[in-house]
Design a protein around this motif. Structure first.
Motif, PDB file in Angstrom:
ATOM      1  N   VAL A   1       3.780   5.687  13.614  1.00  0.00           N
ATOM      2  CA  VAL A   1       2.722   6.412  13.273  1.00  0.00           C
ATOM      3  C   VAL A   1       2.023   5.614  12.261  1.00  0.00           C
ATOM      4  O   VAL A   1       2.357   4.902  11.496  1.00  0.00           O
ATOM      5  CB  VAL A   1       2.981   7.776  12.646  1.00  0.00           C
ATOM      6  CG1 VAL A   1       1.768   8.454  12.081  1.00  0.00           C
ATOM      7  CG2 VAL A   1       3.418   8.712  13.880  1.00  0.00           C
ATOM      8  N   LEU A   2       0.573   5.486  12.459  1.00  0.00           N
ATOM      9  CA  LEU A   2      -0.264   4.808  11.606  1.00  0.00           C
ATOM     10  C   LEU A   2      -0.724   5.685  10.402  1.00  0.00           C
ATOM     11  O   LEU A   2      -1.102   6.628  10.542  1.00  0.00           O
ATOM     12  CB  LEU A   2      -1.447   4.170  12.291  1.00  0.00           C
ATOM     13  CG  LEU A   2      -1.244   3.376  13.448  1.00  0.00           C
ATOM     14  CD1 LEU A   2      -2.454   2.917  14.381  1.00  0.00           C
ATOM     15  CD2 LEU A   2      -0.329   2.020  13.215  1.00  0.00           C
ATOM     16  N   LEU A   3      -0.605   5.137   9.117  1.00  0.00           N
ATOM     17  CA  LEU A   3      -0.872   5.665   8.150  1.00  0.00           C
ATOM     18  C   LEU A   3      -2.389   5.271   7.605  1.00  0.00           C
ATOM     19  O   LEU A   3      -2.891   4.285   7.747  1.00  0.00           O
ATOM     20  CB  LEU A   3       0.052   5.241   6.877  1.00  0.00           C
ATOM     21  CG  LEU A   3       1.468   5.394   7.224  1.00  0.00           C
ATOM     22  CD1 LEU A   3       2.440   4.672   6.034  1.00  0.00           C
ATOM     23  CD2 LEU A   3       1.781   6.678   7.798  1.00  0.00           C
ATOM     24  N   ASP A   4      -2.857   6.258   6.737  1.00  0.00           N
ATOM     25  CA  ASP A   4      -4.489   5.934   6.172  1.00  0.00           C
ATOM     26  C   ASP A   4      -4.051   5.184   4.909  1.00  0.00           C
ATOM     27  O   ASP A   4      -2.895   4.766   4.358  1.00  0.00           O
ATOM     28  CB  ASP A   4      -4.951   7.273   5.922  1.00  0.00           C
ATOM     29  CG  ASP A   4      -4.316   8.136   4.836  1.00  0.00           C
ATOM     30  OD1 ASP A   4      -4.782   9.231   4.746  1.00  0.00           O
ATOM     31  OD2 ASP A   4      -3.428   7.859   4.067  1.00  0.00           O
ATOM     32  N   GLU A   5      -5.334   4.886   4.003  1.00  0.00           N
ATOM     33  CA  GLU A   5      -5.064   3.862   3.001  1.00  0.00           C
ATOM     34  C   GLU A   5      -4.076   4.453   1.902  1.00  0.00           C
ATOM     35  O   GLU A   5      -3.688   3.709   1.036  1.00  0.00           O
ATOM     36  CB  GLU A   5      -6.577   3.502   2.484  1.00  0.00           C
ATOM     37  CG  GLU A   5      -6.921   2.205   3.278  1.00  0.00           C
ATOM     38  CD  GLU A   5      -8.324   2.182   3.679  1.00  0.00           C
ATOM     39  OE1 GLU A   5      -8.769   1.017   4.008  1.00  0.00           O
ATOM     40  OE2 GLU A   5      -9.280   3.139   3.363  1.00  0.00           O
ATOM     41  N   GLN A   6      -3.992   5.764   1.910  1.00  0.00           N
ATOM     42  CA  GLN A   6      -3.330   6.308   0.913  1.00  0.00           C
ATOM     43  C   GLN A   6      -1.845   6.500   1.343  1.00  0.00           C
ATOM     44  O   GLN A   6      -0.912   7.100   0.903  1.00  0.00           O
ATOM     45  CB  GLN A   6      -3.584   7.937   0.536  1.00  0.00           C
ATOM     46  CG  GLN A   6      -4.856   7.813  -0.633  1.00  0.00           C
ATOM     47  CD  GLN A   6      -6.252   7.270   0.365  1.00  0.00           C
ATOM     48  OE1 GLN A   6      -6.529   7.777   1.298  1.00  0.00           O
ATOM     49  NE2 GLN A   6      -7.092   6.590  -0.147  1.00  0.00           N
ATOM     50  N   GLY A   7      -1.421   5.917   2.621  1.00  0.00           N
ATOM     51  CA  GLY A   7      -0.189   6.246   3.061  1.00  0.00           C
ATOM     52  C   GLY A   7       0.118   7.332   4.039  1.00  0.00           C
ATOM     53  O   GLY A   7       1.496   7.624   3.886  1.00  0.00           O
TER      54      GLY A   7
END
Ligand code: ADP
Ligand code: MG
Length: 626
Positions: free
Chosen positions: A43-49
């Protein structure tokens, strides 16, 4: 498939053009995006993880819409412009959502007779446009984290979605500039995430309990294709209902009669209830702190069994659609081969217990229930985009030559056998050879011959930091993993300290199929030689071990426990074995080892006594009788 070989750091050749494909779980409450990276779906995370993107969009008069957590924070203060649960409206006509509208705070634009639109500060917006915003945000996330343009996506939809709902979802994707390769049913995606499509056939129940919805589907796998036999559910049943029941109990506990309960306090109670519920997945009891409307604070304790009583009606209510879906599919519980658990609320322990009891079948719970749908979609996308093309599959679906590591004596211990289907993971434990050994050299080899010199060397690496131990006491687990792209990674881990080293082994196209065939033919022709060579090498290792052990024992205790004659006879036996180990055959070495063992029996017995005596010194025998 070519042989596996290590490439120089920074110079790894791209094995084949890898096109970027992602899977998207476009959820009612939360959405996720995933991809397959070196054979593993992640799963890909956003810039905050963070992996989740709340499916919420806030429209503003001046500026771009806010999406996700930012918008979620505005639900309370700017409800009219902040659209949540668009999925409940997508592909529905104005007439369809009449009853739904009563539960929503929005103003609808009744001019747009067919497709319902919500009037926002930025103009009227349909559920398709809202969904497109969410998809756009996910697309950006993927492009940032994967560093390129997306070639294709798979988007999941509920199994019960009709044509209009599916078409509307595709339209949203088109608005977001995505190339939809396929819409995939959510329960099918979950089954794919567990690799159930790899089996030959089977019937599975997919139990999906989220925040506000419950779905159950019965899938039949037949020749690699999933057929939806039945779906049932409740579009207003989920974890939120558990939170409400717990919050009500909390109000009772603090005596809500005397309280001037306002909506702010209720929201606080719901948040606390949800936190308590989630905590009770781990803990047997949890503290709940509330600041009461009169300004005072109150602490109450909720234990798991009390919570189980409170939420039992919610769980029991999910079993009705389970029963109905079985009936619709014309099946009995006995016909179900397994149950796949999906959705955050399936983390509640009692949910798992009751579902398992209802079906009296095992549950699939290994994959994160929030991520399982996105993961399955990513796996499907990876196949559809052709990253595993028919050619590749033919070449890569089995291991052409065994993979193993070098062990003492120049032999190869196979860890993954030839023809194992990939992806595959195998591990084996090895031990230290010498007293006090603190490092281990790991030599990765490919081939089906017994001796290192006849196999192909793929990689070498070292594991350091093994705590000094007696020979044979170290426990080093070596794991081999070959992903779907045929990429090998090897790791070694020492059990007591947990120190670990790992290495990726990249495929090399240096060897042709003919060469592989030749290597295989050789391994068959030489099979008999190999057996002899292996036996000899084994005895040589045994001999070295015996010599090493005796040498260190003599050094430690030889002078204390042996007289001169005994000592020189042992040394003579040892020298004899040393000479044989270099020149003799397997049989004679074996005999010499056994002779030396006999010769040193008395010495061994004395050492044993001595060490028991030293342990017992100053102790009473009764202390040891336990
Ligand atoms: P949806 O399918 O509606 O988007 P999710 O699958 O994300 O919802 O599930 C959200 C629900 O899962 C919430 O009710 C949340 O409280 C619940 N949940 C998440 N983690 C846990 C946990 N550890 N224990 C119990 N419930 C949990
Ligand atoms: Mg969900």
């Amino acid at each position: 498939m070519a042989l596996l070989q290590i490439s120089e750091p920074g110079k790894s050749t791209v094995p084949h053009e890898h096109r970027l494909a992602v899977g998207i779980d476009l959820g009612t409450t939360n959405s996720l995006i995933a991809t397959v990276r070196s054979g593993e779906a992640v799963v890909l995370l956003d810039e905050q993880g963070r992996s989740l993107l709340p499916s919420v969009v806030r429209y503003r008069a001046d500026g771009d819409p806010q999406i996700g957590y930012l918008a979620l924070n505005a639900v309370v203060n700017d409800p009219m412009n902040t659209i949540a649960s668009a999925k409940r409206m997508i592909g529905r006509k104005t007439a369809d959502i009449k009853s739904l509208r009563d539960h929503m705070p929005y103003n609808f634009d009744d001019e747009s007779a067919n497709v319902p639109r919500i009037i926002t500060a930025d103009g009227p917006r349909s559920a398709i446009e809202v969904s497109a915003e969410i998809l756009t945000a996910l697309k950006k996330r993927a492009e940032i984290s994967l560093g390129g343009d997306l070639s294709g996506v798979v988007i999941t939809v509920p199994a019960y979605f009709d044509d209009a709902q599916r078409q509307a979802t595709k339209d949203a994707a088109r608005l977001a500039g995505l190339n939809v390769m396929r819409l995939l049913n959510e329960p099918t995606a979950a089954a794919v995430a567990y690799g159930l499509d790899q089996g030959s056939e089977g019937v599975y129940a997919i139990y999906d309990l989220g925040g506000g919805t419950f779905d159950v589907s019965i899938l039949r796998l037949n020749k690699g294709i999933f057929e939806v036999l039945a779906t049932a559910g409740d579009s207003a049943l989920g974890g939120d209902d558990m939170d409400r029941l717990i919050a009500e109990w909390m109000l009772d506990e603090i005596g809500n009669d005397d309280l001037n309960v306002d909506s702010h306090f209720l929201r606080q109670a719901l948040v606390a209830a949800r936190a308590a519920k989630e905590a009770l997945t781990e803990d047997d009891s949890t503290d709940i702190e509330l600041s009461l409307p009169d300004g005072s604070n109150k602490k109450i304790v909720l234990d798991r069994s009390t919570m189980n009583e409170l939420i039992a009606p919610v769980i029991d209510k999910t079993l009705l659609p389970c029963r109905r879906s079985l009936r619709d599919a014309g099946l009995d519980k006995e016909d179900i081969d397994g149950i796949v658990m999906v959705g955050g609320s399936t983390r509640v322990l009692d949910v798992k217990q009751k579902v398992e009891k209802f079906f009296s079948k095992g549950l699939y719970t290994g994959v994160d229930p929030d991520q399982v749908v996105a993961i399955g979609a990513a796996i499907q996308a990876n196949i559809l985009i052709g990253n595993r093309s028919a050619d590749d599959m033919l070449l890569l679906d089995v291991i052409p030559l065994s993979l193993g590591i070098e062990i003492m004596g120049g032999m190869v211990e196979k860890i993954i056998p030839r023809n194992a289907t990939i992806p595959v993971t195998r591990a084996q434990e090895f031990t230290t050879y010498k007293d006090g050994q603190t490092a281990m050299s790991i030599h990765v080899l490919q081939g089906d011959r017994e001796l290192v010199s006849d196999c192909r060397s793929l990689a070498r690496f070292e594991l350091h930091g093994i705590p000094p131990m007696v020979a044979g006491n170290g426990r080093i687990k070596v794991s081999f993993q070959v992903d779907a792209d045929g990429l090998l990674s090897v790791s070694a881990r020492e059990a007591t300290t947990g120190v670990e080293t790992q290495i990726d082994v990249k495929p090399s196209y240096g060897l042709t199929d003919t060469e592989i065939e030749q290597m295989l033919r050789d391994s068959i022709t030489h099979a008999r030689d190999d057996v002899h060579a292996r036996q000899l090498a084994e005895q040589q290792v045994e001999a070295d071990r015996a010599i090493l052990a005796l040498e260190s024992a003599l050094e430690e205790d030889g002078h204390k426990l042996l007289d001169n004659d005994e000592r020189s006879s042992l040394i003579a036996g040892m020298e004899e074995l040393k000479a044989l180990a270099d020149t003799g055959d397997a049989e004679s070495i074996k005999q010499a080892i056994s002779d030396l063992n006999q010769l040193s029996e008395v010495f061994a017995a004395r050492r044993m006594d001595a060490s028991i005596r030293s342990v017992m010194a100053g102790h009473n025998i009764n202390e040891f009788s336990e």
